[in-house]
Design a protein around this motif. Sequence first.
Motif, short mmCIF file in Angstrom:
data_model
loop_
_atom_site.label_atom_id
_atom_site.label_comp_id
_atom_site.label_asym_id
_atom_site.label_seq_id
_atom_site.Cartn_x
_atom_site.Cartn_y
_atom_site.Cartn_z
N ALA A 194 1.37 -1.04 0.04
CA ALA A 194 0.15 -0.59 0.14
C ALA A 194 0.85 1.22 -0.05
CB ALA A 194 -1.12 0.23 1.34
N VAL A 195 0.29 2.18 -0.35
CA VAL A 195 0.86 3.95 -0.54
C VAL A 195 -0.19 4.30 -0.37
CG1 VAL A 195 2.04 5.12 -1.92
CG2 VAL A 195 2.83 3.02 -2.61
N GLU A 196 0.60 5.62 0.49
CA GLU A 196 -0.79 6.67 0.71
C GLU A 196 -0.12 8.14 1.08
OE1 GLU A 196 -2.44 6.62 4.76
OE2 GLU A 196 -3.43 5.32 5.27
N LEU A 197 -1.05 8.90 0.09
CA LEU A 197 0.30 10.38 -0.22
C LEU A 197 -1.43 11.33 0.88
CD1 LEU A 197 1.86 11.69 -1.49
CD2 LEU A 197 -0.09 12.28 -3.71
N HIS A 198 0.11 11.45 1.73
CA HIS A 198 -0.98 13.72 2.53
C HIS A 198 -1.78 14.20 2.74
CE1 HIS A 198 -2.32 14.54 6.70
NE2 HIS A 198 -3.63 13.91 6.23
N GLY A 199 -2.16 14.93 2.12
CA GLY A 199 -1.71 16.63 1.90
C GLY A 199 -3.07 17.00 0.71
N GLU A 200 -2.81 18.07 0.67
CA GLU A 200 -3.65 19.16 -0.59
C GLU A 200 -3.63 19.19 -1.98
OE1 GLU A 200 -5.27 24.04 0.72
OE2 GLU A 200 -3.09 23.45 -0.46
N PHE A 201 -4.93 18.98 -2.20
CA PHE A 201 -4.71 18.88 -3.70
C PHE A 201 -5.32 20.20 -3.79
CE2 PHE A 201 -4.45 14.46 -3.12
CZ PHE A 201 -3.14 14.07 -4.35
N ALA A 202 -4.74 21.48 -4.24
CA ALA A 202 -4.88 22.45 -4.31
C ALA A 202 -6.00 23.20 -5.91
CB ALA A 202 -4.16 24.05 -4.05
N ARG A 206 -12.98 20.01 -6.75
CA ARG A 206 -13.55 18.78 -5.98
C ARG A 206 -12.90 18.54 -3.94
NH1 ARG A 206 -15.48 16.73 -10.82
NH2 ARG A 206 -17.18 17.24 -11.52
N ARG A 207 -11.06 18.11 -4.26
CA ARG A 207 -10.82 17.79 -3.30
C ARG A 207 -10.57 18.56 -2.32
NH1 ARG A 207 -6.36 13.10 -6.44
NH2 ARG A 207 -8.15 11.78 -7.60
N ALA A 208 -9.83 19.60 -3.05
CA ALA A 208 -9.59 21.56 -2.60
C ALA A 208 -10.67 21.58 -1.47
CB ALA A 208 -9.47 22.03 -3.29
N PRO A 209 -11.48 21.64 -1.36
CA PRO A 209 -12.60 21.82 -0.32
C PRO A 209 -12.17 21.63 1.32
CG PRO A 209 -13.65 22.18 -2.42
CD PRO A 209 -12.74 21.11 -2.20
N PHE A 210 -11.74 20.43 1.02
CA PHE A 210 -11.24 19.20 2.26
C PHE A 210 -9.67 19.33 2.66
CE2 PHE A 210 -15.19 17.62 -0.51
CZ PHE A 210 -16.03 17.22 0.30
N VAL A 213 -5.80 15.53 2.61
CA VAL A 213 -7.07 14.72 2.44
C VAL A 213 -5.85 13.54 1.71
CG1 VAL A 213 -8.54 15.55 0.69
CG2 VAL A 213 -6.77 14.59 -0.24
N ARG A 214 -7.12 12.49 2.20
CA ARG A 214 -5.32 11.08 2.55
C ARG A 214 -6.05 10.35 1.03
NH1 ARG A 214 -1.94 9.42 6.23
NH2 ARG A 214 -3.25 11.06 7.62
N LEU A 215 -5.06 10.07 0.14
CA LEU A 215 -5.22 9.27 -1.20
C LEU A 215 -4.71 8.03 -1.07
CD1 LEU A 215 -6.40 9.19 -4.05
CD2 LEU A 215 -4.00 10.03 -4.99
N ARG A 216 -4.58 6.51 -0.93
CA ARG A 216 -3.93 5.47 -0.41
C ARG A 216 -4.55 4.61 -1.85
NH1 ARG A 216 -3.02 2.55 3.56
NH2 ARG A 216 -3.11 0.14 3.31
N ALA A 217 -3.97 4.00 -1.78
CA ALA A 217 -3.87 2.82 -3.18
C ALA A 217 -3.12 1.70 -2.15
CB ALA A 217 -2.35 3.05 -4.64
N SER A 388 -12.90 20.22 8.33
CA SER A 388 -11.93 19.37 7.51
C SER A 388 -9.95 20.17 8.43
CB SER A 388 -11.90 18.90 6.54
OG SER A 388 -12.08 20.80 5.38
N SER A 389 -9.55 19.42 8.07
CA SER A 389 -8.00 19.87 8.24
C SER A 389 -7.41 20.46 7.41
CB SER A 389 -7.31 18.85 8.97
OG SER A 389 -5.73 19.34 9.55
N HIS A 390 -7.09 21.81 7.19
CA HIS A 390 -6.49 22.61 6.60
C HIS A 390 -4.83 22.61 6.85
CE1 HIS A 390 -9.83 23.90 3.37
NE2 HIS A 390 -9.47 22.46 4.25
#
Length: 502
Positions: A194-202, A206-210, A213-217, A388-390
């Motif tokens: 598994a690989v996770e990426l945690h942070g902002e997608f500015a 759709r993702r930026a308001p949160f 975020v945590r993107l996980r594969a 949500s955390s920013h």
Amino acid sequence: MHRHRLIFAAAVIAASAAVSRGAVAQRADAAALVRQAQAAIGGEAIAQARAVATTGVMHEYMIGNAERPEGPWRVSYSRFTELRPAGGTRLRRTEVSLGAAGNSPERITLLTDSVVTLRQGTNEMPALPMFHDDLSAYVAMHPDRALQLAAASAALRLERPVVRHGVVHDVVSFPWEGRRMSIELSRDSHLPVAVELHGEFAHDFRRAPFGDVRLRADYDNWTAEAGEVWWPHQYRVTLDGELLRDMTIATVALEAAELPAGLFVVSDSLRALYRDNARNSPPNFAFGSRGEPEELREGIIRMRDFWTMTAVRQDDGIILFEAHLTGRYLGQVLDYLAAKYPALPVKAIVMSSDPWAHVGGVREAVARGIPIYVHARSIPFLTRVVKSSHASHPDRLQRAPRAPRFIPVNRRTVIGTGTNRIELHPVGGAYAERMVMAYFPGHKLLYGSDLVFADRQQKGYFRTPAIELRRAVAREGLPVDSLFSVQARPAIAWTEFVPAPR
């Protein structure tokens, strides 16, 4: 006293040295685990490959695109071929969308350095920066590439282990592109499962308001390929726990030959168009970029930018419709209104719908203490956005938290008096169950939320939303002459608003 200071300074130096030695040792442990994982997936065979070629099918959820923001989501299916050169952030994907009514023409998506382009037939166009955010993360999170990035990171560290399916997994992490990437390594197989990426997608509206975020594969169905290479044949990608993509890999091949140079060439003209698109990306988009505001009726101002916002002047203040895009953009709209109406505050915002793409300014509105009228059913979702955390890129609300002031709309709700009095009504229905329409009795004018879409294939307007809006108007007995909406099209006569034929 001097002796005590020397002793204290020596203790501080010793403690700092111990911390430094600990960090170095921890990185060495993490690096050893990464090397072990690289050997487990194929070692030199992967290291010497020029590219990885895969074919497969993908089941993708269009998160944020549904009747309600919590889902269930609409789904798309595709068959794809991908070529991913070794090292760097490049990808060439050829795909065919598999639709219920038939398949789409073949489309090629090209990611190379800082640009994404789309090609279908002879038409080639630049994509939006949000595609670059998404695809560059997709490439970086592949097992082999994530391990390469980890091995090269000077800030690699060992995290606490986790247990998945009864198996202990070591976890290593490192910073990547302003976010933090972590890899879970099975102690049984040593594979990066598994690989996770945690942070902002500015750039993704759709993702930026949160915020963070945590993107996980999750990688499953590991299969022994030729040459002692192991590769997962099932990719399961989630966003904050919501399933985003489910991919099944049919074939995997390591390309030993040099790739043709032309496969990843993007023309200067397309690069220039991509830069133009970047100026319209949510964090960069500026108020007034698509023209000056226009007065629809006296005291009713439409701002037709990325989407449309509308300001309504009443005797005791301004009512602003929607909180789109970003907090920065909403701030620019509020600055414009303060200059135009210096004696009148913005006394409330009306949010007529709640799709992910339309809530980017909600946190800014809450931070400024502006009350928000919204459908009662939308409040739990918007509360989630507010909470949500920013932390990685603090906005005004992250720096100074405060409670939202949501005003639920579940029946006819009147705002203000006079010519620009507003009546809010829930629309209801299968498509519009959380939408709110606004009626201006003094003008016989209707604001149709996000329900007014001209059908380019048929004469009329998209059938389902048009029928539901017309039903709501009939139910409330509203005498409507003119209609406008969140979409940036001119107002139309109500008699023109006809559902397209099926």
